[in-house]
Scaffold this motif. Structure first.
Motif, PDB file in Angstrom:
ATOM      1  N   ASP A 225       0.857  -1.191   0.000  1.00  0.00           N
ATOM      2  CA  ASP A 225       0.000   0.000   0.000  1.00  0.00           C
ATOM      3  C   ASP A 225       0.892   1.240   0.000  1.00  0.00           C
ATOM      4  OD1 ASP A 225      -1.679   2.157   0.634  1.00  0.00           O
ATOM      5  OD2 ASP A 225      -3.033   0.887   1.790  1.00  0.00           O
ATOM      6  N   TYR A 227       0.250   4.430  -0.563  1.00  0.00           N
ATOM      7  CA  TYR A 227      -0.302   5.590   0.147  1.00  0.00           C
ATOM      8  C   TYR A 227       0.018   5.465   1.636  1.00  0.00           C
ATOM      9  CZ  TYR A 227      -3.716   9.407   0.731  1.00  0.00           C
ATOM     10  OH  TYR A 227      -4.314  10.612   0.992  1.00  0.00           O
ATOM     11  N   ASP A 230       3.733   5.997   2.201  1.00  0.00           N
ATOM     12  CA  ASP A 230       4.063   7.422   2.095  1.00  0.00           C
ATOM     13  C   ASP A 230       3.647   8.178   3.352  1.00  0.00           C
ATOM     14  OD1 ASP A 230       5.371   7.508  -0.295  1.00  0.00           O
ATOM     15  OD2 ASP A 230       3.694   8.280  -1.466  1.00  0.00           O
ATOM     16  N   SER A 231       2.508   7.802   3.916  1.00  0.00           N
ATOM     17  CA  SER A 231       1.986   8.517   5.075  1.00  0.00           C
ATOM     18  C   SER A 231       2.750   8.195   6.352  1.00  0.00           C
ATOM     19  CB  SER A 231       0.505   8.162   5.289  1.00  0.00           C
ATOM     20  OG  SER A 231      -0.263   8.530   4.180  1.00  0.00           O
ATOM     21  N   ARG A 509      -5.753   3.629  -1.957  1.00  0.00           N
ATOM     22  CA  ARG A 509      -5.892   5.078  -2.125  1.00  0.00           C
ATOM     23  C   ARG A 509      -4.900   5.645  -3.129  1.00  0.00           C
ATOM     24  NH1 ARG A 509      -5.014   6.117   3.948  1.00  0.00           N
ATOM     25  NH2 ARG A 509      -3.687   4.309   3.486  1.00  0.00           N
ATOM     26  N   TYR A 510      -3.715   5.063  -3.232  1.00  0.00           N
ATOM     27  CA  TYR A 510      -2.729   5.496  -4.232  1.00  0.00           C
ATOM     28  C   TYR A 510      -3.291   5.241  -5.630  1.00  0.00           C
ATOM     29  CZ  TYR A 510       2.148   6.500  -5.563  1.00  0.00           C
ATOM     30  OH  TYR A 510       3.302   7.065  -6.061  1.00  0.00           O
ATOM     31  N   LYS A 513      -6.129   7.670  -6.253  1.00  0.00           N
ATOM     32  CA  LYS A 513      -5.595   9.020  -6.458  1.00  0.00           C
ATOM     33  C   LYS A 513      -5.060   9.199  -7.880  1.00  0.00           C
ATOM     34  CE  LYS A 513      -2.160  12.199  -4.485  1.00  0.00           C
ATOM     35  NZ  LYS A 513      -1.115  12.344  -3.451  1.00  0.00           N
ATOM     36  N   THR A 537      -7.855  13.657  -4.368  1.00  0.00           N
ATOM     37  CA  THR A 537      -7.317  14.693  -3.485  1.00  0.00           C
ATOM     38  C   THR A 537      -8.396  15.731  -3.168  1.00  0.00           C
ATOM     39  OG1 THR A 537      -5.098  14.381  -4.388  1.00  0.00           O
ATOM     40  CG2 THR A 537      -5.513  16.436  -3.209  1.00  0.00           C
TER      41      THR A 537
END
Length: 636
Positions: A225, A227, A230-231, A509-510, A513, A537
Motif C-alpha cells: 500500500d 499511500y 508514504d503517510s 488510495r494510491y 488518487k 485529493t
C-alpha cells in the motif's frame, strides 16, 4: 550512559540492528548479507516483489527462522510484537475480552480488587489494603483500559453490538483486524506489521496512519500500500535479488531516488564502456602499425586498462507483467444509467434508490466501509447479481469487461494454459503462451493447476483473460488485491492509457488518487451515497470540510466578530500558501532548466571527458534529489 540521558542529549538509541543476515533454503538463496540498523522512533517500510524475502527477514527477527549467517540484535529491555498476514486469534473469548487480554496485569489486579471488595463486605480484616489497591489500579489506568480497547476496536471496523461475539465465529479478515487491535493495545517498543492494510476500509486506514504517526515506537511495515507507506514511513528498505538497500524517506522518495540512482549508474557504465572501447581500438591500431614506439604506446594503454576500476553493469530490474487493454469501439455518451437500484440481504438494505449516470471515459471509483455494499453494487452493474428493484441500462455500443476480486470465474481444475485456451479457442498454442508470458507464466508454469496458484498468480491470470476481451467499459472489483507494487504500477499505467470508461471498487488510495475522476462514496452506518465529481485529493478536501462543517453546526453559533476574524485568518493563510507555491514553482523551473543544460552538455561537449562527466553526473544527482523534495513540498 542511560537511555534517558542519551535522549536528553538529542541522540537516539539503536533499538534493532541486522548484522550480515543471510538466509538460504537448500540451493535457493533468499537473503544475502543484509545489514542495517533502526533507532528509536524510526518507521521503516520494506518493499520488494512477491518472494523477495520481506516476510522471511521478519521471521528471523521473531525467531521463527534461523539465519544461515549473521544475527539480529535487539536492545536490552525492548519488547517486540509482530502482526502476520494471517494472524488468527481463536477461542471462546468474546471480541472485547480478547482485546482486553492485551492488559494481563490490569485484569489480574481487577480480579484482586473484586476479592478485596468481597472481603470488605464480609468485614474480613484482610480487606485493609482495599484503598491502596483501588488507588494503584486507578493510577495504572484500570478504570479506562476497557474503554481504550472498545475505542481501538471501533476504529478498526468492529461495531459495538459485535463486541460480545465469540472469536471463533469470526472470518479470517476479522481475526486479523482483532490481532492488530490487540497488538496496538499492547504497544510494544518495536512494532512489526506485515501487510496491516489488508482487510481495513478507508476510514480504518486513516485512523491507523494517525495512530502510528503519533507513536514514538520503532515501526517496521511490510506493505504494497504505497499511500500508507508514504503517510507512515521515514525510511525504506528495498529487497531485490536477495540484496537490501536502505533509503532515507518514504516510498515516493525511495522510488524517485532509485530511478535517479539507476539512471546515473547506467550512464556511468555506458560511458566507461565507450572509453574502454576507444582505448582498445587505439591499442589495436598501434599494434597493427607494429613499430617500436607503437608497441610502447599500446602497452601503456593496456596498463591503463588493467588499472581501471570497472563499473559494474546494473542488474536488470525484476521482470514484471506487461498489460494493455483492448478497446472495442466508441460507446454512447451515457455509458451507464442506474435507475432506482436497490439491493439487500437478510432483511438489511445495502443501498436504496441509487440513481446515477456514468459518462463515456469517466473513471468512477466506489469507496466506503467494509460490508457497506460496494461489491454488491458493482456485481449488480456487471449483471452478476440481480437487484431487488431498479434497472441498469447500458449505453449504445457498450461492451463490458469485468474483474472479480475473488477470481471466482476461474476453474480450479483447469491448468493455467487451459483456463485461457478454453475461453479463446480460436487462438493457437503459441499465441496463448505468448499472452501468458506477458503475465509471468512461462515454461512449466502454464501447466500448473489453477487451484495451486497463489493469490497474486490468480490475479494475474484473471487479468490475462481480461485483456483478451474487447471492451469499452471496465468494471473492476478490488483489482490491486494480491498484486505487488510493481504489478500495481503496471495496471495503473494500462488503465491510464485505456480509452474507455472505468467503474471500480478499491481501498487502494494510491490507485484511486492516480486514476479517479469521480468518487461514489458509501456512508458508514447508513445514509445517502455521496457522488463527488473530481479527483481523490479534492474529494478528501471536500470530506474534511464537510466534517468540519458538521462539527461547527453542532456548536452554538459564534459571535459575528469571531466568524469575521476566522475568515480573515483563512484568507491570510491562503495568500501565504499561494506565495509559497509560486516560489516553489520558480525553484522547480530553474532546477529543471539546469538539469536540461547538464543533459545537453553530457551528450555534447563533455561526452568524451570522463572527469567532466563524473562532475556533471554528481551535480545532476544532487539537483534531481532537490527537485523531488520540491515536488514533495508542492504536494504538502
Amino acid at each position: 550512559m542511560c537511555p534517558r540521558a542519551l535522549r536528553f542529549l538529542g541522540k537516539k538509541m539503536t533499538v534493532i540492528s541486522f548484522d550480515n543476515i543471510s538466509l538460504s533454503f537448500g540451493a535457493s538463496e533468499v537473503l544475502d548479507k543484509i545489514s542495517f540498523g533502526l533507532n528509536e522512533g524510526d518507521r521503516l517500510g520494506i518493499v520488494g516483489v512477491n518472494g523477495a524475502g520481506k516476510t522471511s527477514l521478519m521471521k528471523i527477527v521473531t525467531g521463527e527462522y534461523e539465519p544461515t549467517e549473521g544475527a539480529v540484535h535487539i536492545a536490552k529491555g525492548k519488547s517486540l510484537g509482530m502482526l502476520t498476514q494471517n494472524a488468527a486469534p481463536d477461542g471462546e473469548l468474546t471480541i472485547l475480552e480478547e482485546a482486553c487480554s492485551a492488559f494481563p496485569e490490569l485484569l489480574a489486579e481487577e480480579e484482586r480488587l473484586k476479592e478485596l471488595q468481597l472481603e470488605a463486605e464480609r468485614g474480613d480484616s484482610g480487606a485493609s489494603g482495599l484503598a491502596d489497591a483501588v488507588d494503584r489500579f486507578s493510577r495504572k489506568g484500570g478504570y479506562e483500559f476497557r474503554g481504550r480497547c472498545a475505542g481501538v476496536l471501533k476504529n478498526l471496523g468492529f461495531a459495538e453490538e459485535d463486541f460480545g461475539r465469540r472469536v471463533s465465529t469470526l472470518s479470517g479478515g476479522q481475526k486479523t483486524r482483532l490481532a492488530l487491535a490487540c497488538l496496538l493495545l499492547r504497544d510494544p517498543d518495536i512494532l512489526i506489521l506485515d501487510e496491516p492494510t489488508n482487510h481495513l476500509d478507508t476510514d480504518a486506514l486513516f485512523w491507523l496512519e494517525n495512530r502510528l504517526l503519533q507513536s514514538h515506537r520503532t515501526i517496521i511495515v511490510i506493505s504494497h500500500d504505497r499511500y500508507f507507506l508514504d503517510s507512515v514511513t521515514n525510511k525504506t528498505l528495498e529487497l531485490e535479488y536477495g540484496k537490501g538497500k536502505l533509503y532515507n524517506g518514504n516510498y515516493s522518495v525511495f522510488a524517485a531516488k532509485k530511478a535517479a540512482d539507476r539512471e546515473i549508474a547506467e550512464r556511468h557504465y555506458k560511458n566507461q564502456q565507450k572509453e574502454i572501447a576507444r582505448i582498445e581500438a587505439y591499442i589495436e591500431q598501434q599494434r597493427r602499425w607494429n613499430r617500436e614506439r607503437n608497441i610502447i604506446a599500446a602497452e601503456s594503454r593496456e596498463k591503463q586498462l588493467a588499472k581501471m576500476e570497472r563499473v559494474a553493469k546494473p542488474e536488470a530490474l525484476p521482470e514484471n507483467m506487461r498489460l494493455r487493454f483492448s478497446v472495442s469501439g466508441e460507446s454512447g455518451e451515457d455509458a451507464l444509467t442506474l435507475r432506482g437500484l436497490t439491493k439487500g440481504y437478510g432483511g438489511k438494505t445495502l443501498f436504496s434508490d441509487v440513481k446515477l449516470i456514468v459518462k463515456k471515459r469517466e473513471r468512477l471509483f466506489v469507496t466506503g466501509p467494509n460490508g457497506c455494499g460496494k461489491s454488491t453494487l458493482i456485481k449488480c452493474i456487471a449483471g452478476r447479481l440481480k437487484p431487488d428493484f431498479g434497472e441498469t441500462d447500458y449505453g449504445a455500443g457498450v461492451r463490458i469487461g469485468y474483474y472479480d476480486q475473488e477470481n471466482q470465474e476461474l476453474n480450479p481444475d483447469n491448468t493455467v494454459l487451459d483456463e485461457v485456451w478454453n475461453d479463446y479457442a480460436g487462438m493457437n498454442l503459441t499465441d496463448v503462451r505468448n499472452v501468458l508470458a506477458q503475465f509471468l507464466f512461462c515454461g512449466d508454469d502454464v501447466m500448473k493447476k489453477v487451484s495451486l496458484l497463489s493469490g497474486g498468480e490468480r490475479a494475474r491470470l484473471t487479468l490475462a483473460k481480461l485483456i483478451l476481451t474487447k471492451m469499452n467499459l471496465l468494471i473492476l472489483d478490488e483489482p490491486t488485491n494480491h498484486l505487488d507494487i510493481g504489478s500495481r504500477e503496471v495496471l495503473e499505467e494500462a488503465l491510464s492509457e485505456f480509452d474507455g470508461t472505468i467503474i471500480a471498487v478499491s481501498h487502494d488510495r494510491y490507485f484511486i488518487k492516480k486514476l479517479a475522476t469521480r468518487i461514489l462514496s458509501f456512508p458508514g452506518g447508513g445514509g445517502e451515497l455521496t457522488d463527488f465529481k473530481g479527483n481523490y485529493t479534492d474529494y478528501l478536501s471536500y470530506r474534511e470540510r464537510s466534517a468540519e462543517s458538521a462539527k461547527e453546526s453542532s456548536k452554538p453559533q459564534s459571535e459575528g466578530r469571531e466568524r469575521f476574524l476566522a475568515e480573515k485568518q483563512a484568507q491570510a493563510e491562503q495568500r501565504k500558501e499561494e506565495k509559497r507555491r509560486r516560489m516553489l514553482e520558480e525553484k522547480i523551473e530553474k532546477t529543471e532548466t539546469r538539469i536540461s543544460e547538464i543533459d545537453e552538455e553530457m551528450n555534447g561537449p563533455a561526452a568524451s571527458d570522463a572527469a567532466r562527466l563524473i562532475d556533471l553526473g554528481n551535480e545532476k544527482e544532487r539537483l534531481e534529489t532537490e527537485l523531488m523534495e520540491l515536488y514533495e513540498k508542492t504536494m504538502g
